[in-house]
Design an enzyme around this catalytic site. Structure first.
Site, short mmCIF file in Angstrom:
data_model
loop_
_atom_site.label_atom_id
_atom_site.label_comp_id
_atom_site.label_asym_id
_atom_site.label_seq_id
_atom_site.Cartn_x
_atom_site.Cartn_y
_atom_site.Cartn_z
N SER A 8 1.37 -1.47 -0.42
CA SER A 8 0.05 0.11 -0.26
C SER A 8 0.99 1.35 0.11
CB SER A 8 -0.94 -0.15 1.36
OG SER A 8 -1.21 0.85 2.00
N ASN A 10 -0.82 4.28 1.21
CA ASN A 10 -1.13 4.96 2.10
C ASN A 10 -0.67 5.02 3.57
OD1 ASN A 10 -2.70 5.77 3.98
ND2 ASN A 10 -5.19 5.32 2.50
N LYS A 13 -3.11 3.92 6.31
CA LYS A 13 -2.85 2.33 6.38
C LYS A 13 -2.28 1.87 7.52
CE LYS A 13 -5.82 1.41 2.42
NZ LYS A 13 -5.74 0.17 1.01
N ASP A 68 -7.46 -3.70 0.62
CA ASP A 68 -8.72 -2.85 -0.72
C ASP A 68 -9.62 -2.11 0.51
OD1 ASP A 68 -8.73 -1.17 -2.88
OD2 ASP A 68 -10.35 -2.23 -3.46
N PHE A 148 -8.42 9.71 8.02
CA PHE A 148 -7.97 9.82 6.44
C PHE A 148 -9.23 9.83 5.70
CE2 PHE A 148 -7.38 5.59 4.46
CZ PHE A 148 -7.09 5.07 5.88
N ASP A 151 -12.66 9.23 6.61
CA ASP A 151 -13.29 9.43 8.42
C ASP A 151 -14.00 10.60 9.09
OD1 ASP A 151 -11.60 6.79 8.79
OD2 ASP A 151 -9.92 7.47 9.25
N LYS A 171 -9.83 4.15 16.86
CA LYS A 171 -10.71 3.39 15.68
C LYS A 171 -10.19 2.37 15.61
CE LYS A 171 -10.44 4.45 10.51
NZ LYS A 171 -9.83 4.83 9.79
N ARG A 177 -10.91 -2.33 9.08
CA ARG A 177 -9.57 -2.63 8.95
C ARG A 177 -8.88 -2.97 10.23
NH1 ARG A 177 -7.92 1.80 7.09
NH2 ARG A 177 -7.90 1.12 5.17
P1 ITT Z 1 -3.44 1.87 -1.75
O1 ITT Z 1 -4.93 1.23 -1.96
O2 ITT Z 1 -2.16 2.18 -1.73
O3 ITT Z 1 -3.55 1.11 -0.07
P2 ITT Z 1 -5.44 3.68 -1.28
O4 ITT Z 1 -5.79 5.47 -0.55
O5 ITT Z 1 -6.10 4.00 -3.02
O6 ITT Z 1 -4.03 2.99 -1.39
P3 ITT Z 1 -8.14 2.49 -1.05
O7 ITT Z 1 -8.39 1.95 -2.47
O8 ITT Z 1 -8.00 0.59 -0.05
O9 ITT Z 1 -6.06 3.07 -0.91
O10 ITT Z 1 -8.90 3.17 -0.94
C1 ITT Z 1 -9.93 3.63 -1.43
C2 ITT Z 1 -10.54 5.08 -0.24
O11 ITT Z 1 -10.98 4.59 0.72
C3 ITT Z 1 -9.06 6.28 -0.73
O12 ITT Z 1 -9.89 7.69 -1.10
C4 ITT Z 1 -9.24 6.32 0.39
O13 ITT Z 1 -8.43 7.13 1.20
C5 ITT Z 1 -10.56 5.63 1.62
N1 ITT Z 1 -10.02 5.17 2.70
C6 ITT Z 1 -9.64 3.67 2.72
N2 ITT Z 1 -9.91 2.76 4.01
C7 ITT Z 1 -9.94 3.75 5.34
C8 ITT Z 1 -10.58 4.02 6.09
O14 ITT Z 1 -10.11 3.38 7.51
N3 ITT Z 1 -11.21 5.84 6.94
C9 ITT Z 1 -11.76 6.69 5.45
N4 ITT Z 1 -11.51 6.22 4.22
C10 ITT Z 1 -10.54 5.68 4.01
#
Ligand code: ITT
Length: 190
Positions: A8, A10, A13, A68, A148, A151, A171, A177
């Site tokens: 990831s 992110n 995460k 994801d 993020f 949230d 959280k 997650r």
């Molecule tokens: P990676 O694919 O590199 O892991 P990403 O941020 O693109 O990072 P996702 O495709 O899983 O990850 O995320 C989809 C969207 O959902 C993205 O805009 C995130 O900010 C949001 N998101 C994911 N997990 C979240 C959480 O725990 N709380 C709030 N928003 C979340």
């Protein structure tokens, strides 16, 4: 031996899962020097988690964990769902995505929604999936700047505040997650 890559880009995460996965050595994409974008072309969270873990596993041949996640709003037929990252456009940021959801939910009284995370574990002999969800409501407006993504507009059931108003530990006690990661932790017995 206990080395895994977290596929990831992110960092939020990574921060959320680090404590739960302290029983293994977790390498980030930065640690292994992977800077490319992984195209999430799947039509489900499961497919995208698999795409991410396959991409990294095929390059580094180390056990790989991918996440994801999507926000599913009942009255929006499950949207943004798998499109959560780019809901208001290809280059969208979190605040634009939030704005779009709040706009679509303006006159809607049924505000039920849930976060869903699919974790994929890929190693040399298998691909396994672990799912975690948390049910809640879409707030009427943004609140809090912790966490993020979506949230600041998600109020988990049984809570009086958004994930954006919670500490990391708060959280993590109830999040989609942490629930998915706990299943992985149980599977790995770590
Ligand atoms: P990676 O694919 O590199 O892991 P990403 O941020 O693109 O990072 P996702 O495709 O899983 O990850 O995320 C989809 C969207 O959902 C993205 O805009 C995130 O900010 C949001 N998101 C994911 N997990 C979240 C959480 O725990 N709380 C709030 N928003 C979340």
């Amino acid at each position: 031996m206990n080395k895994y890559i977290f596929a990831s880009s992110n960092q939020n995460k990574l921060l959320e899962i680090s404590k739960q996965l302290s029983g293994i050595t977790l390498l980030s994409l930065l640690d292994v020097g992977y800077y490319d974008e992984i195209i999430e072309s799947g039509s489900t969270l499961t497919e995208n988690a698999l795409i991410k873990s396959n991409t990294i596993y095929n390059k580094y041949s180390l056990p790989t964990i991918a996440d994801d996640t999507g926000l599913e709003v009942y009255k929006l037929d499950g949207r943004p769902g798998v499109f959560s990252a780019r809901y208001s456009g290809e280059q969208a940021n979190a605040s634009e995505n939030i704005k779009k959801v709040l706009h679509e939910m303006k006159e809607v009284t049924d505000r039920r929604a849930r976060f869903k995370t699919v974790i994929c574990l890929k190693n040399n002999f298998q691909e396994l999936f672990f799912e975690g969800t948390v049910e809640g409501l879409i707030a009427n407006e943004k609140s809090g700047d912790a966490g993020f993504g979506y949230d600041p507009i998600f109020i988990p059931n049984g809570c009086q505040k958004t994930f954006g108003e919670m500490s990391l530990d708060e959280k993590n006690k109830i999040s989609h997650r942490s629930r998915a990661i706990q299943k992985l932790v149980d599977y790995l017995s770590i």
